[in-house]
Design a protein around this motif. Structure first.
Motif, short mmCIF file in Angstrom:
data_model
loop_
_atom_site.label_atom_id
_atom_site.label_comp_id
_atom_site.label_asym_id
_atom_site.label_seq_id
_atom_site.Cartn_x
_atom_site.Cartn_y
_atom_site.Cartn_z
N ASN A 275 0.85 -1.19 0.00
CA ASN A 275 0.00 0.00 0.00
C ASN A 275 0.89 1.24 0.00
OD1 ASN A 275 0.44 -1.28 2.77
ND2 ASN A 275 0.13 0.88 3.29
N SER B 165 -2.10 4.30 3.96
CA SER B 165 -3.41 3.72 3.64
C SER B 165 -3.45 2.27 4.12
CB SER B 165 -3.76 3.88 2.16
OG SER B 165 -2.90 3.14 1.35
N THR C 262 -6.93 -5.23 -6.61
CA THR C 262 -7.57 -3.94 -6.93
C THR C 262 -7.08 -2.86 -5.98
OG1 THR C 262 -9.49 -5.16 -7.67
CG2 THR C 262 -9.81 -2.82 -7.29
N HIS C 263 -6.98 -3.20 -4.68
CA HIS C 263 -6.43 -2.22 -3.72
C HIS C 263 -5.01 -1.83 -4.12
CE1 HIS C 263 -9.04 -4.28 -0.37
NE2 HIS C 263 -9.78 -3.52 -1.18
N LYS D 292 -3.66 -1.88 -7.06
CA LYS D 292 -3.68 -1.05 -8.27
C LYS D 292 -4.01 0.40 -7.91
CE LYS D 292 -5.44 -1.07 -12.92
NZ LYS D 292 -6.48 -1.49 -13.82
N GLU D 293 -4.98 0.60 -7.00
CA GLU D 293 -5.36 1.96 -6.57
C GLU D 293 -4.13 2.71 -6.06
OE1 GLU D 293 -9.79 0.83 -4.76
OE2 GLU D 293 -8.18 1.39 -3.40
N ASP D 294 -3.26 2.00 -5.33
CA ASP D 294 -2.14 2.67 -4.67
C ASP D 294 -0.86 2.70 -5.52
OD1 ASP D 294 -3.81 2.91 -2.48
OD2 ASP D 294 -2.38 2.09 -1.04
N ASP E 222 -0.24 1.50 -9.03
CA ASP E 222 -0.16 1.43 -10.49
C ASP E 222 0.82 2.49 -10.99
OD1 ASP E 222 -0.91 0.20 -12.86
OD2 ASP E 222 -2.44 1.71 -13.30
N ARG F 27 -11.28 0.95 3.27
CA ARG F 27 -11.02 1.59 1.97
C ARG F 27 -12.33 2.05 1.32
NH1 ARG F 27 -6.08 1.03 -1.28
NH2 ARG F 27 -4.55 0.12 0.13
N LYS F 28 -13.34 1.15 1.38
CA LYS F 28 -14.61 1.43 0.72
C LYS F 28 -15.31 2.63 1.38
CE LYS F 28 -18.95 -1.04 0.00
NZ LYS F 28 -19.54 -2.38 0.12
N LYS G 140 -13.94 6.17 0.74
CA LYS G 140 -14.21 6.82 -0.56
C LYS G 140 -15.55 7.55 -0.54
CE LYS G 140 -11.74 3.58 -3.48
NZ LYS G 140 -11.91 2.14 -3.24
#
Ligand code: TXA
Ligand code: MG
Length: 345
Positions: free
Chosen positions: A146, A150, A157-158, A160-162, A164, A306-307, A310
């Motif tokens: 991460n 965070s 997916t988590h 990738k959010e952080d 990518d 995380r959800k 947002k």
């Protein structure tokens, strides 16, 4: 940097991709891989420069050391001075969600241990992690994958959010089994254990193997003003959602009454059994799992944080967990995410 995303279905089908990831590790690249706890951001643990790239990719302070991942418990001999107690822990819990701090050997670069004379050793049970370390032929230094601050990622997916664009490759091995980071223990000179971070290997599990297990004061409380941390990671505020999180210490009726009095957009991380009682409130409910199923709650916590984060709530509330069994790990992560804000009802 271009990040290659690879979905791993089975080891047999994905051997070419795992070999490609292993080659990247050997060449000093950064590869995110699944483990049974959370995803790890890996680089060769024998390459000082590669390890430095991990800190940059995560935005991690350089005084916070990395865990070195090995494919077999005996590989600790090359990196550290394992005691008899290490091997007892290894027989009981490895491969699995435990990290053991040992005196380090010269071979391990200072950038991996942040200059400490000890090194954190972990042998993960996830088949993809194990296959990657074997194929790389070197131990892999990896913190959670991460961005610093965070929650640890429990899905690709988590990650990738952080991350990518900040790493060479992400291996997607599905949702993490435990969802909270490994238990960390330090083997002390007098052969006692110091619990630095609780996880799926519980205090009760450790006490079945080691005669004496002390709990670091930072596990269940806050570091006091001026108190030296026993693990560098304890200094940093972790897993903090943007909206303030408060933990409610009370029974269901007192929690219901308290939530009914709050104004603004409120989220509550509820036990499943409490849904009916709370459903009439103007509060958004999210489910941690069944009250007695600490495994399920652990697996969901970071994903839920995380959800909810947002959705820009004014405040987030959650029940204060009990500290028995895996509850200690949940309690430890939740009081840190809540910056120790506990409301007694
Ligand atoms: O489950 C896990 O442990 C995951 C997966 C990827 O293996 N890794 C993980 O790493 O959680 P990280 O870096 O997010 O947390 C490691 C913690 C940090 O708080 C760090 O300060 C502590 O371990 N640590 C590492 N080496 C240490 C050492 N030599 N002495 C004391 N604490 C150490
Ligand atoms: Mg971490």
């Amino acid at each position: 940097m271009f990040t290659k995303h690879v979905l791993i279905r089975t080891l047999a089908e994905s051997s070419a991709e795992i070999n490609e990831a292993a080659a990247l590790i050997r060449c000093g690249g950064l590869v995110v891989f699944p483990t049974e706890t959370v995803y790890g951001l890996g680089a060769s643990a024998l390459d000082a420069h590669a390890a430095e790239k991990i800190y940059a990719a995560k935005g991690r302070p350089s005084d916070n050391p990395l865990i070195v991942h090995i494919a077999d418990p005996s590989e600790a001999d090359a990196l550290a001075y394992p005691s008899d107690l290490y091997y007892r822990l290894a027989r009981a819990f490895m491969p699995g969600p435990i990290t053991v701090i040992l005196p380090k050997k010269e071979l391990v670069p200072d950038s991996v241990t942040a200059g400490l004379k000890t090194v954190a050793i972990r042998c993960p049970s996830h088949p993809v992690a194990n296959a990657l370390i074997r194929a790389a032929g070197v131990p892999i230094a990896a913190p959670s994958a991460n961005l610093s601050g965070s929650p640890s990622p429990t899905t690709a997916t988590h990650v990738k959010e952080d991350l990518d664009g900040r790493v060479d490759m992400i291996l997607d091995g599905g949702a993490a089994e435990y969802g909270l980071e490994s238990t960390i223990v330090r083997v002390m000179e007098d052969d006692s254990l110091l619990l630095l971070r609780p996880g799926a290997i519980t205090l009760e599990d450790l006490r079945a193997v080691a005669e004496r297990v002390e709990i670091s004061s930072a596990v269940l409380g806050a570091l006091k003003e001026g108190e030296a941390p026993q693990s560098p990671g304890m200094k940093y505020r972790h897993y903090a959602p943007k909206a303030p999180l408060f933990l409610l210490d009370g029974n269901l009726i007192s929690i219901k009454n308290f939530l009914a009095e709050q104004n603004g957009r409120i989220a509550y991380l509820s036990y499943e059994e409490d849904a009916d009682e709370l459903s009439a409130l103007s509060v958004s409910l999210y489910f941690l799992g069944k009250q007695n199923d600490k495994r399920e709650q652990s697996a969901r916590l970071f994903s839920l944080l995380r959800k909810v984060d947002k959705l820009h709530y004014d405040a987030i509330y959650a029940p204060l967990p009990s500290t028995d069994g895996m509850g200690m790990a949940l309690y430890n992560r939740m009081i840190r995410a809540a910056a120790h804000q506990i409301i007694s009802l």
